[in-house]
Design a protein around this motif. Sequence first.
Motif, PDB file in Angstrom:
ATOM      1  N   LEU A   1     -10.999   9.145   8.439  1.00 50.35           N
ATOM      2  CA  LEU A   1     -11.567   8.725   7.153  1.00 50.35           C
ATOM      3  C   LEU A   1     -12.664   9.679   6.685  1.00 50.35           C
ATOM      4  CD1 LEU A   1     -10.797   6.309   5.438  1.00 50.35           C
ATOM      5  CD2 LEU A   1     -12.627   5.004   6.543  1.00 50.35           C
TER       6      LEU A   1
ATOM      7  N   PHE B   1       7.862   3.781   7.744  1.00 47.19           N
ATOM      8  CA  PHE B   1       6.768   3.215   8.540  1.00 47.19           C
ATOM      9  C   PHE B   1       7.005   3.468  10.027  1.00 47.19           C
ATOM     10  CE2 PHE B   1       4.522  -0.163  10.781  1.00 47.19           C
ATOM     11  CZ  PHE B   1       3.330  -0.298  10.086  1.00 47.19           C
TER      12      PHE B   1
ATOM     13  N   LEU C   1       6.984   2.859   0.855  1.00 48.94           N
ATOM     14  CA  LEU C   1       6.101   2.458   1.953  1.00 48.94           C
ATOM     15  C   LEU C   1       5.190   1.305   1.493  1.00 48.94           C
ATOM     16  CD1 LEU C   1       5.325   3.136   4.851  1.00 48.94           C
ATOM     17  CD2 LEU C   1       3.766   4.884   3.980  1.00 48.94           C
TER      18      LEU C   1
ATOM     19  N   ASN D   1      -9.040   7.402  12.448  1.00 51.14           N
ATOM     20  CA  ASN D   1      -7.916   7.725  11.552  1.00 51.14           C
ATOM     21  C   ASN D   1      -8.306   8.710  10.451  1.00 51.14           C
ATOM     22  OD1 ASN D   1      -9.356   5.960   9.983  1.00 51.14           O
ATOM     23  ND2 ASN D   1      -7.604   4.724   9.337  1.00 51.14           N
TER      24      ASN D   1
ATOM     25  N   ALA E   1       6.515   8.489   8.618  1.00 47.83           N
ATOM     26  CA  ALA E   1       5.092   8.273   8.299  1.00 47.83           C
ATOM     27  C   ALA E   1       4.259   7.930   9.538  1.00 47.83           C
ATOM     28  CB  ALA E   1       4.936   7.188   7.236  1.00 47.83           C
TER      29      ALA E   1
ATOM     30  N   ILE F   1      -2.160  12.028  16.014  1.00 47.78           N
ATOM     31  CA  ILE F   1      -1.000  11.456  15.283  1.00 47.78           C
ATOM     32  C   ILE F   1      -1.218  11.536  13.767  1.00 47.78           C
ATOM     33  CG2 ILE F   1       0.422   9.370  14.981  1.00 47.78           C
ATOM     34  CD1 ILE F   1      -0.736   8.419  17.709  1.00 47.78           C
ATOM     35  N   ILE F   2      -2.489  11.542  13.350  1.00 48.54           N
ATOM     36  CA  ILE F   2      -2.795  11.582  11.911  1.00 48.54           C
ATOM     37  C   ILE F   2      -2.641  13.020  11.430  1.00 48.54           C
ATOM     38  CG2 ILE F   2      -4.562  11.089  10.158  1.00 48.54           C
ATOM     39  CD1 ILE F   2      -3.862   8.521  11.553  1.00 48.54           C
TER      40      ILE F   2
ATOM     41  N   SER G   1      -7.323  11.122  15.687  1.00 44.05           N
ATOM     42  CA  SER G   1      -6.095  11.031  16.480  1.00 44.05           C
ATOM     43  C   SER G   1      -5.140  12.157  16.087  1.00 44.05           C
ATOM     44  CB  SER G   1      -5.418   9.687  16.227  1.00 44.05           C
ATOM     45  OG  SER G   1      -4.072   9.748  16.650  1.00 44.05           O
TER      46      SER G   1
ATOM     47  N   LEU H   1       4.749  -2.571   2.928  1.00 43.93           N
ATOM     48  CA  LEU H   1       3.470  -3.233   3.247  1.00 43.93           C
ATOM     49  C   LEU H   1       3.381  -4.579   2.511  1.00 43.93           C
ATOM     50  CD1 LEU H   1       1.002  -0.192   3.177  1.00 43.93           C
ATOM     51  CD2 LEU H   1       1.956  -1.333   5.198  1.00 43.93           C
TER      52      LEU H   1
ATOM     53  N   LEU I   1       1.702  14.136   5.855  1.00 48.11           N
ATOM     54  CA  LEU I   1       3.035  13.537   5.999  1.00 48.11           C
ATOM     55  C   LEU I   1       4.064  14.115   5.030  1.00 48.11           C
ATOM     56  CD1 LEU I   1       1.906   9.792   6.343  1.00 48.11           C
ATOM     57  CD2 LEU I   1       2.624  11.339   8.188  1.00 48.11           C
TER      58      LEU I   1
ATOM     59  N   VAL J   1      -4.812   3.968   0.456  1.00 46.00           N
ATOM     60  CA  VAL J   1      -4.630   4.059   1.919  1.00 46.00           C
ATOM     61  C   VAL J   1      -3.459   4.983   2.233  1.00 46.00           C
ATOM     62  CG1 VAL J   1      -4.020   2.783   4.017  1.00 46.00           C
ATOM     63  CG2 VAL J   1      -5.640   1.776   2.379  1.00 46.00           C
TER      64      VAL J   1
ATOM     65  N   TYR K   1      -3.420   8.624   4.320  1.00 42.69           N
ATOM     66  CA  TYR K   1      -2.592   9.040   5.458  1.00 42.69           C
ATOM     67  C   TYR K   1      -1.696  10.221   5.090  1.00 42.69           C
ATOM     68  CZ  TYR K   1      -4.018   5.020   8.295  1.00 42.69           C
ATOM     69  OH  TYR K   1      -4.736   4.123   9.046  1.00 42.69           O
TER      70      TYR K   1
ATOM     71  N   HIS L   1       0.296   0.938  14.468  1.00 44.26           N
ATOM     72  CA  HIS L   1       0.471  -0.430  13.940  1.00 44.26           C
ATOM     73  C   HIS L   1       1.859  -0.923  14.352  1.00 44.26           C
ATOM     74  CE1 HIS L   1      -3.102   0.008  11.326  1.00 44.26           C
ATOM     75  NE2 HIS L   1      -2.650   1.210  10.998  1.00 44.26           N
TER      76      HIS L   1
ATOM     77  N   TYR M   1     -10.179  -1.869   1.911  1.00 49.12           N
ATOM     78  CA  TYR M   1      -9.688  -1.518   3.245  1.00 49.12           C
ATOM     79  C   TYR M   1     -10.640  -0.609   4.027  1.00 49.12           C
ATOM     80  CZ  TYR M   1      -5.700  -3.531   1.031  1.00 49.12           C
ATOM     81  OH  TYR M   1      -4.899  -4.410   0.360  1.00 49.12           O
ATOM     82  N   MET M   2     -10.382  -0.549   5.310  1.00 49.26           N
ATOM     83  CA  MET M   2     -11.117   0.223   6.319  1.00 49.26           C
ATOM     84  C   MET M   2     -12.424  -0.495   6.672  1.00 49.26           C
ATOM     85  SD  MET M   2      -8.856   2.306   6.914  1.00 49.26           S
ATOM     86  CE  MET M   2      -7.373   2.949   6.112  1.00 49.26           C
ATOM     87  N   TYR M   3     -13.082   0.008   7.724  1.00 48.97           N
ATOM     88  CA  TYR M   3     -14.198  -0.740   8.310  1.00 48.97           C
ATOM     89  C   TYR M   3     -15.283  -1.071   7.306  1.00 48.97           C
ATOM     90  CZ  TYR M   3     -16.961   3.548   8.410  1.00 48.97           C
ATOM     91  OH  TYR M   3     -17.654   4.664   8.035  1.00 48.97           O
TER      92      TYR M   3
HETATM   93  C1  HEC Z   1      -3.666   6.901  15.031  1.00 52.72           C
HETATM   94  C2  HEC Z   1      -3.461   5.528  14.752  1.00 52.72           C
HETATM   95  C3  HEC Z   1      -3.082   5.134  13.347  1.00 52.72           C
HETATM   96  C4  HEC Z   1      -1.989   5.529  12.616  1.00 52.72           C
HETATM   97  C5  HEC Z   1      -0.918   6.496  13.002  1.00 52.72           C
HETATM   98  C6  HEC Z   1      -2.040   4.793  11.389  1.00 52.72           C
HETATM   99  N1  HEC Z   1      -3.133   3.984  11.363  1.00 52.72           N
HETATM  100 FE1  HEC Z   1      -3.638   2.689   9.920  1.00 52.72          FE
HETATM  101  N2  HEC Z   1      -5.387   2.306  10.861  1.00 52.72           N
HETATM  102  C7  HEC Z   1      -5.790   2.835  12.054  1.00 52.72           C
HETATM  103  C8  HEC Z   1      -7.148   2.455  12.320  1.00 52.72           C
HETATM  104  C9  HEC Z   1      -7.985   2.810  13.528  1.00 52.72           C
HETATM  105  C10 HEC Z   1      -7.556   1.681  11.221  1.00 52.72           C
HETATM  106  C11 HEC Z   1      -8.937   1.044  11.016  1.00 52.72           C
HETATM  107  C12 HEC Z   1      -9.887   2.047  10.466  1.00 52.72           C
HETATM  108  C13 HEC Z   1     -11.170   1.423   9.979  1.00 52.72           C
HETATM  109  O1  HEC Z   1     -11.449   0.270  10.315  1.00 52.72           O
HETATM  110  O2  HEC Z   1     -11.881   2.098   9.247  1.00 52.72           O
HETATM  111  C14 HEC Z   1      -6.419   1.612  10.320  1.00 52.72           C
HETATM  112  C15 HEC Z   1      -6.442   0.936   9.132  1.00 52.72           C
HETATM  113  C16 HEC Z   1      -5.344   0.806   8.289  1.00 52.72           C
HETATM  114  C17 HEC Z   1      -5.322  -0.003   7.112  1.00 52.72           C
HETATM  115  C18 HEC Z   1      -6.472  -0.844   6.587  1.00 52.72           C
HETATM  116  C19 HEC Z   1      -6.411  -2.240   7.137  1.00 52.72           C
HETATM  117  C20 HEC Z   1      -7.585  -3.053   6.750  1.00 52.72           C
HETATM  118  O3  HEC Z   1      -7.466  -4.280   6.841  1.00 52.72           O
HETATM  119  O4  HEC Z   1      -8.641  -2.515   6.375  1.00 52.72           O
HETATM  120  C21 HEC Z   1      -4.073   0.107   6.565  1.00 52.72           C
HETATM  121  C22 HEC Z   1      -3.553  -0.602   5.319  1.00 52.72           C
HETATM  122  C23 HEC Z   1      -3.339   1.012   7.392  1.00 52.72           C
HETATM  123  N3  HEC Z   1      -4.139   1.434   8.434  1.00 52.72           N
HETATM  124  C24 HEC Z   1      -2.046   1.411   7.168  1.00 52.72           C
HETATM  125  C25 HEC Z   1      -1.427   2.441   7.841  1.00 52.72           C
HETATM  126  C26 HEC Z   1      -0.214   3.053   7.409  1.00 52.72           C
HETATM  127  C27 HEC Z   1       0.586   2.644   6.184  1.00 52.72           C
HETATM  128  C28 HEC Z   1       0.054   4.059   8.288  1.00 52.72           C
HETATM  129  C29 HEC Z   1       1.155   5.080   8.238  1.00 52.72           C
HETATM  130  C30 HEC Z   1       1.163   5.889   7.052  1.00 52.72           C
HETATM  131  C31 HEC Z   1      -1.012   4.040   9.288  1.00 52.72           C
HETATM  132  N4  HEC Z   1      -1.890   3.049   8.968  1.00 52.72           N
HETATM  133  C32 HEC Z   1      -1.106   4.887  10.378  1.00 52.72           C
HETATM  134  C33 HEC Z   1      -5.025   3.594  12.892  1.00 52.72           C
HETATM  135  C34 HEC Z   1      -3.811   4.185  12.532  1.00 52.72           C
END
Ligand code: HEC
Length: 337
Positions: free
Chosen positions: A237, A212, A316, A235, A216, A302-303, A300, A320, A306, A285, A289, A222, A273-275
Motif C-alpha cells: 500500500l 481471482f 474481477l 500488500n 490475478a 506475490i504482489i 509480498s 467480488l 498484473l 483496490v 493490485y 484470500h 478498504y485497507m487497515y
Molecule cells: C500477498 C497476499 C495478498 C494478495 C496476493 C492479495 N491480497 Fe488482498 N489483502 C492482503 C492484505 C494483507 C490485506 C489487508 C491490508 C490492510 O489491512 O491494509 C488485503 C486487503 C484486501 C482488501 C480490503 C479488504 C478490507 O476489508 O479492507 C481487498 C478488497 C482485497 N485485499 C482484495 C484482493 C484482490 C482482489 C486480490 C487479487 C487481485 C488480492 N486482494 C490479493 C493480502 C493480499
Amino acid sequence: MTKFYPIVYLFLLLAALSMGCDKEKVLPDIDETPFVPNLPAGFPDVVSPPDNQLTQARVALGKKLFYDPVLSVDSTVACVSCHKQALAFADEGAVSKGVKGRLGFRNSPTLANVAYLPLLMKDGGAETLELQVLTPIADHAEMDFTIAGAAKRLQNSSTYIQMSYKAYNQAPSPFVITRALAAFQRTILSGNTPADKPETLTPQQQNGKQLFFGKANCAQCHNGFNYTNNGFANNGLYEMYADSGRYRITQKPADMGVFRIPSLRNVTITPPYMYNGSLNTLAQVVEHYNTGGKPHPNKSPIIQPLGLSEQEKYNLLQFLQALTDSSLLNNPTFKPD
Ligand code: HEC
Ligand code: HEC
C-alpha cells in the motif's frame, strides 16, 4: 421491653424467610440449553473454549451487551456503534467515532465469521474473542471505560443479574462480559452468497473467479471457505507506513507494514478498504493490485503488476460482488430482542 422480644424475633425470622425467597427469584439456575449455530454449507464447526460453550442464555446475554452503550464510560457508545448489521457488522467511515467523538486509527472490520479467525485485529494482537473484548472497552478512542466498572454497573440491573446467572451461574463480572460477547459473536456466520452457488454466477463473474484464482493471484492470500489464509502480508500500500501493523505486536522488522489478510466475504458492503480505510472503492483496490503496489522491503513477492485489461478488472469486480450475503444484513437472529 422483654415482652416485645418474641415479636421482634418473629419479625426478623419472617424478614429472613422472605429475603430467602427473593434471593431464589433473583438468582435463577444456569440454563445450559445449547445454541446450535446455523452453519453455512461447507463451513467448519464453530469451536468455542471449554469454559464458554455456546448456550442460548450466553448468546442472548452477549447480544444484549453488544447493543448496550452501558459498556462505555459515558453510556453513549456500544459495540454496534462501529459494527452495524446493515453494514455486515462493519462501519462506514475510514475510522470510527468512539466516546466524545474521538477518532480511532484503524478501519472497523466486519464481524461476520470472526468465529474462525485464529488471531484477531489487523495486527493479530488478540488471541481470542474473549480477550479481544477488553480492547474496545478500555480504548481511549472507543469506550474509554474499565471492564470492572462495566461489571459493577451491570450488577445494578436485575435483568443483567438474571441473565448472567442463567448464562454463567454468577453475577455480572469481567468473566461474564468477555465470555458472553464472544459467544454472541461466534454466532454471526455468513456464507449465503452467489459465489457459494457457483451455478448461479454470471459469465462475467465466472471469468472474474478464474482471474481471482489464476492470473490475478488473489487466492494466494484470500483463499479457503472464508477467502483468507489467515496469514499476514504487506500488500504494497505504501513505501512508508504510519501504522507499523504486526510489528506493534512482534517487534520484528520483517513485520513492519504487515497486516492480517482479511476475509473478502461481504467486501462490497464494507467500504472503505485497507487497515486505514484509505481506498474508497473496490475499483481502487483492484487498480492497486493491478499496478503491483508500492515498493516496500516487506512487500509480498506475490504482489506484482498484473496487466489486467479493463474487461478483466470489471469481471474481477463482478466476482467480488458475488461474495455478498444479503441475508446477513437483515437476519433477525442478530437483531436485539
Ligand atoms: C500477498 C497476499 C495478498 C494478495 C496476493 C492479495 N491480497 Fe488482498 N489483502 C492482503 C492484505 C494483507 C490485506 C489487508 C491490508 C490492510 O489491512 O491494509 C488485503 C486487503 C484486501 C482488501 C480490503 C479488504 C478490507 O476489508 O479492507 C481487498 C478488497 C482485497 N485485499 C482484495 C484482493 C484482490 C482482489 C486480490 C487479487 C487481485 C488480492 N486482494 C490479493 C493480502 C493480499
Ligand atoms: C469506536 C468504534 C468501535 C467500537 C465501539 C467497537 N469496535 Fe470493534 N473494532 C473497531 C476497530 C477500528 C477495529 C479494528 C482494530 C484493529 O484491528 O486494530 C475493531 C476490531 C474488532 C474485532 C476484531 C475483528 C477482526 O477481524 O480481527 C472484534 C472481534 C471487535 N472489534 C468486536 C467488538 C466488540 C465486541 C465491541 C464492544 C465491546 C467493539 N468491537 C466495539 C472499532 C470499534
